[in-house]
Design a protein around this motif. Structure first.
Motif, PDB file in Angstrom:
ATOM      1  N   HIS A 117      -3.502  -5.716   2.045  1.00  0.00           N
ATOM      2  CA  HIS A 117      -3.134  -4.264   2.493  1.00  0.00           C
ATOM      3  C   HIS A 117      -1.687  -4.194   1.484  1.00  0.00           C
ATOM      4  O   HIS A 117      -1.121  -2.775   1.259  1.00  0.00           O
ATOM      5  CB  HIS A 117      -2.996  -5.128   3.516  1.00  0.00           C
ATOM      6  N   GLN A 118      -1.493  -5.030   0.959  1.00  0.00           N
ATOM      7  CA  GLN A 118       0.244  -5.365   0.963  1.00  0.00           C
ATOM      8  C   GLN A 118       0.156  -4.573  -0.742  1.00  0.00           C
ATOM      9  O   GLN A 118       0.757  -3.421  -1.162  1.00  0.00           O
ATOM     10  CB  GLN A 118       0.719  -7.209   0.502  1.00  0.00           C
ATOM     11  N   ARG A 121      -0.352  -1.114  -0.518  1.00  0.00           N
ATOM     12  CA  ARG A 121       0.850  -0.811   0.100  1.00  0.00           C
ATOM     13  C   ARG A 121       1.807  -0.570  -1.100  1.00  0.00           C
ATOM     14  O   ARG A 121       2.225   0.314  -1.630  1.00  0.00           O
ATOM     15  CB  ARG A 121       1.189  -1.425   0.865  1.00  0.00           C
ATOM     16  N   LYS A 122       2.096  -1.404  -1.714  1.00  0.00           N
ATOM     17  CA  LYS A 122       2.443  -1.072  -3.181  1.00  0.00           C
ATOM     18  C   LYS A 122       1.992  -0.092  -3.794  1.00  0.00           C
ATOM     19  O   LYS A 122       3.183   0.781  -4.431  1.00  0.00           O
ATOM     20  CB  LYS A 122       2.181  -2.392  -4.165  1.00  0.00           C
ATOM     21  N   TYR A 124       0.247   2.720  -3.108  1.00  0.00           N
ATOM     22  CA  TYR A 124       1.215   3.707  -2.075  1.00  0.00           C
ATOM     23  C   TYR A 124       2.923   4.091  -2.555  1.00  0.00           C
ATOM     24  O   TYR A 124       2.969   5.571  -3.534  1.00  0.00           O
ATOM     25  CB  TYR A 124       1.104   3.863  -1.335  1.00  0.00           C
ATOM     26  N   LYS A 125       3.329   3.326  -2.665  1.00  0.00           N
ATOM     27  CA  LYS A 125       5.206   3.645  -3.069  1.00  0.00           C
ATOM     28  C   LYS A 125       5.155   3.149  -4.071  1.00  0.00           C
ATOM     29  O   LYS A 125       6.001   3.973  -4.856  1.00  0.00           O
ATOM     30  CB  LYS A 125       5.472   1.616  -2.933  1.00  0.00           C
ATOM     31  N   ALA A 143      -2.014   4.963   3.081  1.00  0.00           N
ATOM     32  CA  ALA A 143      -2.258   4.109   2.763  1.00  0.00           C
ATOM     33  C   ALA A 143      -2.687   3.217   4.204  1.00  0.00           C
ATOM     34  O   ALA A 143      -1.573   2.537   5.084  1.00  0.00           O
ATOM     35  CB  ALA A 143      -1.045   3.036   2.019  1.00  0.00           C
ATOM     36  N   TRP A 144      -3.918   2.866   3.933  1.00  0.00           N
ATOM     37  CA  TRP A 144      -4.299   2.275   5.708  1.00  0.00           C
ATOM     38  C   TRP A 144      -5.255   1.029   5.078  1.00  0.00           C
ATOM     39  O   TRP A 144      -6.301   0.931   5.178  1.00  0.00           O
ATOM     40  CB  TRP A 144      -4.968   3.285   6.669  1.00  0.00           C
TER      41      TRP A 144
END
Ligand SMILES: Nc1ncnc2c1ncn2[C@@H]1O[C@H](COP(=O)(O)OP(=O)(O)OP(=O)(O)O)[C@@H](O)[C@H]1O
Ligand SMILES: [Mg+2]
Length: 259
Positions: A117-118, A121-122, A124-125, A143-144
């Motif tokens: 999940h991280q 998110r990475k 995504y960022k 991001a989910w």
């Protein structure tokens, strides 16, 4: 009168029905469905459907080592891209290595699932940084869990080809553009792609788009400079086939100085 047992079974039946409904919106073969979409992934998809990010999944675009990319459609009929990381085949050690030292994330606690999940998110960022810099790349949508939704690069008929699969008519221009992206990402965005090559650049409407940004690190990462040098080397080496002869080390030193 119904016992608590009946209630539980009702809830389970309801969840099964929901899962079946979600499956119905994923138009891919049963084998891929079962391999990629375990129960938590299906439920994550359900959330994206109820949030009206996705209406249904069209078909697979790519099956990578760790992730599958699909073409999907929004409730407004727009084509988007959905990248689903498979929990079973992800390389966690590698993920942790790239997450470590990044102040945007912590590596304490964390189950395998949470690491993925991280990782999402990475990615995504990092795509957000490219968006802010106006560098061509998929624009991040959501991001989910283990799913990344982003804009789709390509036309109605097919997704954009990789840079490695196209014959460029103006290679010098594209070469300079990609090096310009690397420089601006680093100088203005503090970001290094860290897996840049002709395999992670899409070419569409004469424009190179950077993709696959999950392993991108910021300059604080202990290996940041090595990754930057490698990205530059990969691009310089690739363009040799077009007769462009440049010194990767010189370019690296120039980019470092500009910061
Ligand atoms: N936004 C997008 N629009 C169109 N096609 C895409 C998009 N993102 C990815 N693709 C296609 O999917 C392929 C795989 O994407 P990506 O490189 O991000 O993942 P990957 O290399 O499979 O990831 P991993 O390293 O986890 O295996 C790309 O080569 C490209 O063909
Ligand atoms: Mg890739």
């Amino acid at each position: 009168m119904c016992s608590s047992m009946d209630v539980d079974e009702d809830i389970l039946r309801e969840i099964d029905r929901e899962i079946q409904e979600i499956k119905n919106r994923i138009g891919i073969d049963r084998k891929t469905l079962n391999e990629v979409f375990d129960r938590p992934t299906l439920l994550a998809f359900g959330k994206l459907i109820s949030d009206r990010i996705i209406d249904y999944v069209d078909f697979p675009i790519s099956t990578g080592k760790e992730a599958n990319v699909f073409r999907a459609v929004t409730p407004r009929g727009k084509i988007i891209a959905v990248k689903v990381y498979r929990i079973a085949t992800s390389n966690f050690k590698r993920m942790i290595y790239y997450i470590q030292g990044d102040p945007r994330f912590s590596t304490v606690e964390k189950s395998k699932r949470e690491i993925i999940h991280q990782w999402v998110r990475k990615e995504y960022k990092n795509l957000e940084i490219l968006k802010d810099l106006n560098i061509p790349a998929p624009r991040p949508v959501r991001a989910w869990k283990n799913i990344l939704v982003m804009s789709y690069i390509g036309d109605e008929v097919s997704p954009a080809p990789l840079l490695k699969s196209v014959k460029l008519s103006k290679p010098e221009k594209i070469y300079k553009e990609v090096l310009g992206y690397i420089e601006r990402m680093f100088v203005e965005g503090d970001l290094i792609h860290s897996d840049l090559s002709e395999y992670n650049i899409l070419y569409f409407d004469d424009i190179p788009y950077l993709i696959d940004l999950a392993q991108g690190v910021i300059s604080e990462h202990p290996m940041a400079m090595e990754f930057l040098a490698r990205d530059i080397r990969n691009i310089v080496n690739y363009f040799k086939r077009y007769g462009i002869e440049e010194d990767a080390e010189k370019i690296f030193n120039k980019i470092i100085k500009n910061r």
